[in-house]
Write a protein that holds these residues in place. Structure first.
Motif, PDB file in Angstrom:
ATOM      1  N   TYR A   1       4.753  -6.300 -10.011  1.00 12.56           N
ATOM      2  CA  TYR A   1       6.557  -5.924 -10.194  1.00 12.56           C
ATOM      3  C   TYR A   1       7.285  -6.486  -8.833  1.00 12.56           C
ATOM      4  O   TYR A   1       8.338  -7.223  -8.977  1.00 12.56           O
ATOM      5  CB  TYR A   1       6.500  -4.333 -10.150  1.00 12.56           C
ATOM      6  CG  TYR A   1       5.724  -4.044 -11.407  1.00 12.56           C
ATOM      7  CD1 TYR A   1       6.193  -4.628 -12.670  1.00 12.56           C
ATOM      8  CD2 TYR A   1       5.608  -2.505 -11.451  1.00 12.56           C
ATOM      9  CE1 TYR A   1       5.555  -3.947 -13.954  1.00 12.56           C
ATOM     10  CE2 TYR A   1       5.152  -1.896 -12.848  1.00 12.56           C
ATOM     11  CZ  TYR A   1       4.902  -2.782 -13.674  1.00 12.56           C
ATOM     12  OH  TYR A   1       4.781  -2.036 -15.149  1.00 12.56           O
ATOM     13  N   LEU A   2       6.453  -6.401  -7.805  1.00 15.78           N
ATOM     14  CA  LEU A   2       7.062  -6.882  -6.580  1.00 15.78           C
ATOM     15  C   LEU A   2       7.412  -8.348  -6.533  1.00 15.78           C
ATOM     16  O   LEU A   2       8.367  -8.895  -6.177  1.00 15.78           O
ATOM     17  CB  LEU A   2       6.487  -6.610  -5.327  1.00 15.78           C
ATOM     18  CG  LEU A   2       6.499  -5.322  -4.922  1.00 15.78           C
ATOM     19  CD1 LEU A   2       5.136  -4.891  -3.928  1.00 15.78           C
ATOM     20  CD2 LEU A   2       7.693  -4.676  -4.533  1.00 15.78           C
ATOM     21  N   ASP A   3       6.360  -9.193  -7.108  1.00 12.91           N
ATOM     22  CA  ASP A   3       6.477 -10.500  -7.548  1.00 12.91           C
ATOM     23  C   ASP A   3       7.620 -10.848  -8.377  1.00 12.91           C
ATOM     24  O   ASP A   3       8.615 -11.941  -8.148  1.00 12.91           O
ATOM     25  CB  ASP A   3       5.288 -11.304  -7.896  1.00 12.91           C
ATOM     26  CG  ASP A   3       4.128 -11.241  -6.884  1.00 12.91           C
ATOM     27  OD1 ASP A   3       4.845 -11.256  -5.860  1.00 12.91           O
ATOM     28  OD2 ASP A   3       3.147 -11.571  -7.236  1.00 12.91           O
TER      29      ASP A   3
ATOM     30  N   THR B   1       0.678  -1.084   0.110  1.00  9.97           N
ATOM     31  CA  THR B   1       0.071  -0.046  -0.129  1.00  9.97           C
ATOM     32  C   THR B   1       0.874   1.134   0.048  1.00  9.97           C
ATOM     33  O   THR B   1       0.477   2.387  -0.751  1.00  9.97           O
ATOM     34  CB  THR B   1      -1.041  -0.033   1.305  1.00  9.97           C
ATOM     35  OG1 THR B   1      -1.677  -1.019   1.272  1.00  9.97           O
ATOM     36  CG2 THR B   1      -1.642   1.262   1.244  1.00  9.97           C
ATOM     37  N   GLU B   2       1.873   1.157   0.790  1.00  8.98           N
ATOM     38  CA  GLU B   2       2.805   2.244   1.013  1.00  8.98           C
ATOM     39  C   GLU B   2       3.522   2.420  -0.531  1.00  8.98           C
ATOM     40  O   GLU B   2       4.004   3.748  -0.939  1.00  8.98           O
ATOM     41  CB  GLU B   2       3.913   2.161   2.136  1.00  8.98           C
ATOM     42  CG  GLU B   2       3.170   2.254   3.429  1.00  8.98           C
ATOM     43  CD  GLU B   2       3.890   1.812   4.566  1.00  8.98           C
ATOM     44  OE1 GLU B   2       3.891   2.320   5.773  1.00  8.98           O
ATOM     45  OE2 GLU B   2       4.856   0.706   4.212  1.00  8.98           O
ATOM     46  N   ILE B   3       3.840   1.420  -0.985  1.00  4.16           N
ATOM     47  CA  ILE B   3       4.561   1.615  -2.230  1.00  4.16           C
ATOM     48  C   ILE B   3       3.867   2.187  -3.449  1.00  4.16           C
ATOM     49  O   ILE B   3       4.224   3.129  -4.205  1.00  4.16           O
ATOM     50  CB  ILE B   3       5.485   0.364  -2.592  1.00  4.16           C
ATOM     51  CG1 ILE B   3       6.333  -0.396  -1.635  1.00  4.16           C
ATOM     52  CG2 ILE B   3       5.746   0.110  -4.230  1.00  4.16           C
ATOM     53  CD1 ILE B   3       6.910  -1.622  -1.901  1.00  4.16           C
ATOM     54  N   SER B   4       2.735   1.674  -3.601  1.00  4.98           N
ATOM     55  CA  SER B   4       1.638   2.026  -4.318  1.00  4.98           C
ATOM     56  C   SER B   4       1.237   3.400  -4.202  1.00  4.98           C
ATOM     57  O   SER B   4       1.143   4.469  -5.399  1.00  4.98           O
ATOM     58  CB  SER B   4       0.354   1.178  -4.320  1.00  4.98           C
ATOM     59  OG  SER B   4       0.470   0.005  -4.587  1.00  4.98           O
ATOM     60  N   SER B   5       1.236   3.929  -2.955  1.00  3.56           N
ATOM     61  CA  SER B   5       0.767   5.308  -2.644  1.00  3.56           C
ATOM     62  C   SER B   5       1.896   6.100  -3.169  1.00  3.56           C
ATOM     63  O   SER B   5       1.730   7.301  -3.847  1.00  3.56           O
ATOM     64  CB  SER B   5       0.243   5.379  -1.187  1.00  3.56           C
ATOM     65  OG  SER B   5       0.043   6.990  -1.041  1.00  3.56           O
ATOM     66  N   ALA B   6       3.067   5.859  -2.786  1.00  4.99           N
ATOM     67  CA  ALA B   6       4.222   6.774  -2.843  1.00  4.99           C
ATOM     68  C   ALA B   6       4.548   6.920  -4.548  1.00  4.99           C
ATOM     69  O   ALA B   6       5.016   7.976  -4.946  1.00  4.99           O
ATOM     70  CB  ALA B   6       5.463   6.110  -2.435  1.00  4.99           C
ATOM     71  N   LEU B   7       4.230   6.020  -5.348  1.00  4.77           N
ATOM     72  CA  LEU B   7       4.578   5.936  -6.729  1.00  4.77           C
ATOM     73  C   LEU B   7       3.606   6.160  -7.757  1.00  4.77           C
ATOM     74  O   LEU B   7       3.591   6.039  -8.937  1.00  4.77           O
ATOM     75  CB  LEU B   7       5.299   4.571  -7.123  1.00  4.77           C
ATOM     76  CG  LEU B   7       6.816   4.360  -6.406  1.00  4.77           C
ATOM     77  CD1 LEU B   7       7.369   3.064  -6.687  1.00  4.77           C
ATOM     78  CD2 LEU B   7       7.729   5.447  -6.677  1.00  4.77           C
ATOM     79  N   HIS B   8       2.372   6.350  -6.986  1.00  2.00           N
ATOM     80  CA  HIS B   8       1.118   6.455  -7.873  1.00  2.00           C
ATOM     81  C   HIS B   8       0.753   5.273  -8.771  1.00  2.00           C
ATOM     82  O   HIS B   8       0.478   5.432  -9.883  1.00  2.00           O
ATOM     83  CB  HIS B   8       1.055   7.935  -8.652  1.00  2.00           C
ATOM     84  CG  HIS B   8       1.317   8.849  -7.666  1.00  2.00           C
ATOM     85  ND1 HIS B   8       0.481   9.314  -6.714  1.00  2.00           N
ATOM     86  CD2 HIS B   8       2.368   9.652  -7.572  1.00  2.00           C
ATOM     87  CE1 HIS B   8       1.169  10.334  -6.104  1.00  2.00           C
ATOM     88  NE2 HIS B   8       2.426  10.637  -6.524  1.00  2.00           N
TER      89      HIS B   8
ATOM     90  N   HIS C   1      -1.216   1.424  -9.514  1.00  2.00           N
ATOM     91  CA  HIS C   1      -2.181   0.576  -8.884  1.00  2.00           C
ATOM     92  C   HIS C   1      -1.604  -0.561  -8.064  1.00  2.00           C
ATOM     93  O   HIS C   1      -0.815  -1.155  -8.441  1.00  2.00           O
ATOM     94  CB  HIS C   1      -3.263  -0.035 -10.280  1.00  2.00           C
ATOM     95  CG  HIS C   1      -4.481  -0.715 -10.023  1.00  2.00           C
ATOM     96  ND1 HIS C   1      -4.290  -1.930  -9.439  1.00  2.00           N
ATOM     97  CD2 HIS C   1      -5.649  -0.168  -9.875  1.00  2.00           C
ATOM     98  CE1 HIS C   1      -5.697  -2.168  -9.255  1.00  2.00           C
ATOM     99  NE2 HIS C   1      -6.636  -1.130  -9.401  1.00  2.00           N
ATOM    100  N   ARG C   2      -2.388  -0.893  -6.983  1.00  2.00           N
ATOM    101  CA  ARG C   2      -2.161  -1.902  -6.240  1.00  2.00           C
ATOM    102  C   ARG C   2      -1.568  -3.204  -7.067  1.00  2.00           C
ATOM    103  O   ARG C   2      -0.584  -3.980  -6.506  1.00  2.00           O
ATOM    104  CB  ARG C   2      -3.317  -2.441  -5.124  1.00  2.00           C
ATOM    105  CG  ARG C   2      -2.708  -3.204  -4.288  1.00  2.00           C
ATOM    106  CD  ARG C   2      -3.863  -3.670  -3.212  1.00  2.00           C
ATOM    107  NE  ARG C   2      -3.482  -4.524  -2.276  1.00  2.00           N
ATOM    108  CZ  ARG C   2      -2.887  -4.432  -1.093  1.00  2.00           C
ATOM    109  NH1 ARG C   2      -2.388  -3.055  -0.892  1.00  2.00           N
ATOM    110  NH2 ARG C   2      -2.449  -5.486  -0.230  1.00  2.00           N
ATOM    111  N   ASN C   3      -2.560  -3.356  -7.841  1.00  2.00           N
ATOM    112  CA  ASN C   3      -2.160  -4.745  -8.755  1.00  2.00           C
ATOM    113  C   ASN C   3      -0.960  -4.887  -9.313  1.00  2.00           C
ATOM    114  O   ASN C   3      -0.199  -5.902  -9.636  1.00  2.00           O
ATOM    115  CB  ASN C   3      -3.523  -5.179  -9.637  1.00  2.00           C
ATOM    116  CG  ASN C   3      -4.876  -5.389  -8.729  1.00  2.00           C
ATOM    117  OD1 ASN C   3      -4.576  -5.884  -7.712  1.00  2.00           O
ATOM    118  ND2 ASN C   3      -5.840  -5.734  -9.482  1.00  2.00           N
ATOM    119  N   THR C   4      -0.568  -3.548 -10.143  1.00  2.00           N
ATOM    120  CA  THR C   4       0.546  -3.340 -10.810  1.00  2.00           C
ATOM    121  C   THR C   4       1.815  -3.215  -9.944  1.00  2.00           C
ATOM    122  O   THR C   4       2.619  -4.127 -10.368  1.00  2.00           O
ATOM    123  CB  THR C   4       0.413  -1.826 -11.612  1.00  2.00           C
ATOM    124  OG1 THR C   4      -0.678  -1.824 -12.379  1.00  2.00           O
ATOM    125  CG2 THR C   4       1.663  -1.654 -12.237  1.00  2.00           C
TER     126      THR C   4
END
Length: 213
Positions: free
Chosen positions: A41-43, A25-32, A34-37
């Protein structure tokens, strides 16, 4: 494709600033993103061995780490290597390790690292270093051991690795430096003998190269 690469680089750069890690959630918010995106990438980064993923309560925390994929290690490593899973049990051994340790596969495979019937693995420090490597901490140790009546001098590298399934593990890469160390000691002994010989020498000493110059 270029956008994907930029997003992956951005995630790694962001995690560099937060050594303790961030949630998705923090990563998605900081980089704008989508959570699924972000999850995709994290996987990808996890399978490459670039990040670690730890569960903290219901959340997953991601942090940077350098892990070598097991398939890459076994393909390119020319030294004896033993691969352990997250429970420090042997799951892979290359032929070079079996030859160096003079031990059949069925004795090593599936055994806990502390249960391998060789003196090299009886030191409690081995278990500690393996545990640390599973957690992402790389280290190395210089050891002496006896295998088949022969004294070996090894440098053991404890490497954090990642399996194709994304699970963490560690690898022990055994670098046999016995011959190199013996040659260095013989060279030093010859140098000491030479210096002792000329210390009280009153005559001239001529140094002749192999080509007689």
């Amino acid at each position: 494709m270029n956008g994907n690469f930029q997003d992956i680089v951005a995630i790694k750069e962001l995690l560099k600033k937060y050594p303790k890690g961030l949630s998705i959630t923090e990563i998605s918010s900081a980089l704008h993103l989508h959570r699924n995106t972000s999850a995709k990438y994290l996987d990808m980064l996890k399978l490459k061995g670039d990040i670690d993923r730890k569960e903290i309560g219901a959340a997953k925390n991601y942090s940077l780490v350098r892990r070598m994929p097991v398939s890459t290690l076994l393909h390119f490593c020319l030294h004896p290597a033993i691969v352990l899973d997250g429970r420090s049990e042997v799951v892979m051994v290359n032929a070079e390790a079996l030859s160096l340790l003079a031990c059949p596969l069925d004795v090593i495979y599936g055994a806990g690292v502390k249960d391998i019937p060789l003196s090299l693995f009886k030191d409690p420090e081995v278990g500690t270093r393996c545990h640390d490597a599973v957690q992402g901490v790389r280290s190395r140790a210089e050891v002496q051991t006896v295998v088949g009546g022969k004294r070996l001098r090894l440098t053991v590298h404890y490497l954090p690795v990642v399996f194709d399934t994304g699970r963490d593990g560690c690898a022990l890469v055994l670098v046999d430096e016995t011959a190199c160390r013996q040659a260095a000691e013989e060279r030093d002994l010859c140098r000491k003998r030479y210096l002792a010989l000329i210390a009280d020498q009153t005559e001239f000493v001529a140094h002749i190269r192999p080509d007689m110059t």
